[in-house]
Design an enzyme around this catalytic site. Structure first.
Site, PDB file in Angstrom:
ATOM      1  CB  CYS A 244     -26.904  25.192 -38.441  1.00  0.00           C
ATOM      2  SG  CYS A 244     -28.440  25.238 -39.604  1.00  0.00           S
ATOM      3  CG  HIS A 328     -30.436  23.909 -34.905  1.00  0.00           C
ATOM      4  ND1 HIS A 328     -30.141  25.223 -34.520  1.00  0.00           N
ATOM      5  CD2 HIS A 328     -30.558  24.046 -36.097  1.00  0.00           C
ATOM      6  CE1 HIS A 328     -29.778  25.832 -35.705  1.00  0.00           C
ATOM      7  NE2 HIS A 328     -30.263  25.103 -36.654  1.00  0.00           N
ATOM      8  CD  GLU A 330     -29.905  25.283 -31.006  1.00  0.00           C
ATOM      9  OE1 GLU A 330     -30.673  25.430 -31.698  1.00  0.00           O
ATOM     10  OE2 GLU A 330     -28.942  24.478 -31.129  1.00  0.00           O
TER      11      GLU A 330
END
Length: 352
Positions: A244, A328, A330
């Site tokens: 990001c 993202h 995760e």
């Protein structure tokens, strides 16, 4: 108490204030149907008023093990229905009580999809949440308050921290790192030294890490050139993985140009294509800025593109041992589809 969300273009949206506390911030929307607690505690939302497009918020309560930071950093929260009777076996309390405990201004009972249409038409805007009884003069004073540009300083760690005991030593540059990112690095055999955002490159390299991770974070990357200058000094020294804001800082460090998206990408259902394999991933996203692909140097290899607007979602620089993605992994909307990126980073450290 009755309240109003006022956008800078003059549009007003009426609802009920959870507390008598006004807010000012950049108004954005998130399209996720679940994950409101992860959204609410994501440091990348610092300085923003989050509008949730999904109408049922708080229906499974809060479970603090999934918090992404020690506290919420959002400037405000706008929802349609704020559930006060959650049902979930892991529930530890109501979202309303969590919001009150952290004194985050919240407006509920609002037509959030109308707000979303307004933002899609006009772009993200400054806005305020105020009591309906506030005088017009005080409302305008609040609206005139400039937005904070140094939000990374609000969310970064204030001291060096150490997490995990794995084989690979990773220096984490904390620009507002989400907890799940740190967990996934540890799960992949990494031990982490977490540095404050403004740490000098020389101090990072002094610990001789196996790799360097550049985290997510809030704000416009062009507002923190002093951090970009330190990232430039890290390039080529160790394998680097960015997520990001980490990608955006790498893009700027390589000479690329950044621009603001009209209304950003925020949600847990965004399709991204790996252009090397033609596989499409459903991804979680939270960003308002993008690096222009055409502005990057010739040694940059584009790896991922967004299928909504074809914007850049990932690139590598093989000769500099750099890999990064805008989305993202995760957050695991797949749930495990994108975790290969952490494995790829470990492989890059093995091959250095």
């Amino acid at each position: 108490m009755k309240g109003i969300l006022l956008l800078e273009n003059g549009q007003k949206f009426y609802g009920t204030m959870l507390m008598d506390e006004p807010a000012v911030g950049e108004v954005v929307f998130n399209t996720g149907m679940t994950g409101y607690e992860e959204t609410f505690t994501d440091p990348s939302y610092a300085g923003q008023i989050i509008t949730m497009t999904y109408p049922l918020i708080g229906n499974y309560g809060v479970f603090h093990e999934i918090d992404q930071a020690d506290r919420p950093y959002a400037a405000g929260f706008v929802v349609s229905e704020l559930c006060d009777e959650p049902s979930n076996w892991q529930c530890e309390g109501t979202l309303a009580d969590f919001i009150r405990a952290h004194h985050i201004p919240c407006l509920y009972g609002v037509d959030t999809r109308a707000i979303t249409r307004a933002i899609r038409s006009h772009g993200v805007m400054k806005g305020v949440i105020v009591p309906e009884t506030m005088s017009e003069e005080d409302v305008q004073k609040l609206m005139a308050k400039p937005l904070e540009t140094q939000v990374v300083r609000q969310v970064t760690t204030k001291e060096i921290k150490h997490v995990g005991d794995g084989k690979y030593h990773v220096a984490v540059m904390d620009y507002g790192a989400k907890a799940n990112i740190l967990h996934d690095l540890v799960r992949n055999g990494c031990r982490l030294t977490i540095f404050p955002a403004e740490t000098k490159a020389e101090d990072v390299l002094a610990i001789n890490p196996d790799g360097i991770f550049l985290s997510n974070g809030p704000g416009d990357p062009r507002d923190i050139p002093y951090i970009t200058e330190e990232v430039k000094k890290l390039i080529g020294k160790k394998p680097i993985f960015g997520i990001c804001l980490g990608l955006q800082l790498l893009g700027l460090s390589l000479g690329g140009q950044c621009r603001k998206l009209t209304f950003g990408h925020r949600g847990s259902n965004h399709p991204v294509k790996d252009v090397r394999t033609n596989r499409v991933y459903i991804t979680s996203q939270n960003h308002g800025y993008v690096i222009d692909e055409a502005s990057l140097p010739d040694n940059v290899v584009v790896t991922h593109r967004n299928l909504h607007d074809n914007t850049l979602e990932g690139f590598e620089v093989p000769d500099k041992q750099i890999m990064c993605v805008q989305y993202h992994p995760e957050a695991s909307p797949g749930p495990t589809d994108n975790l290969y990126l952490f494995t790829q980073f470990v492989s890059m450290m093995e091959d250095k």
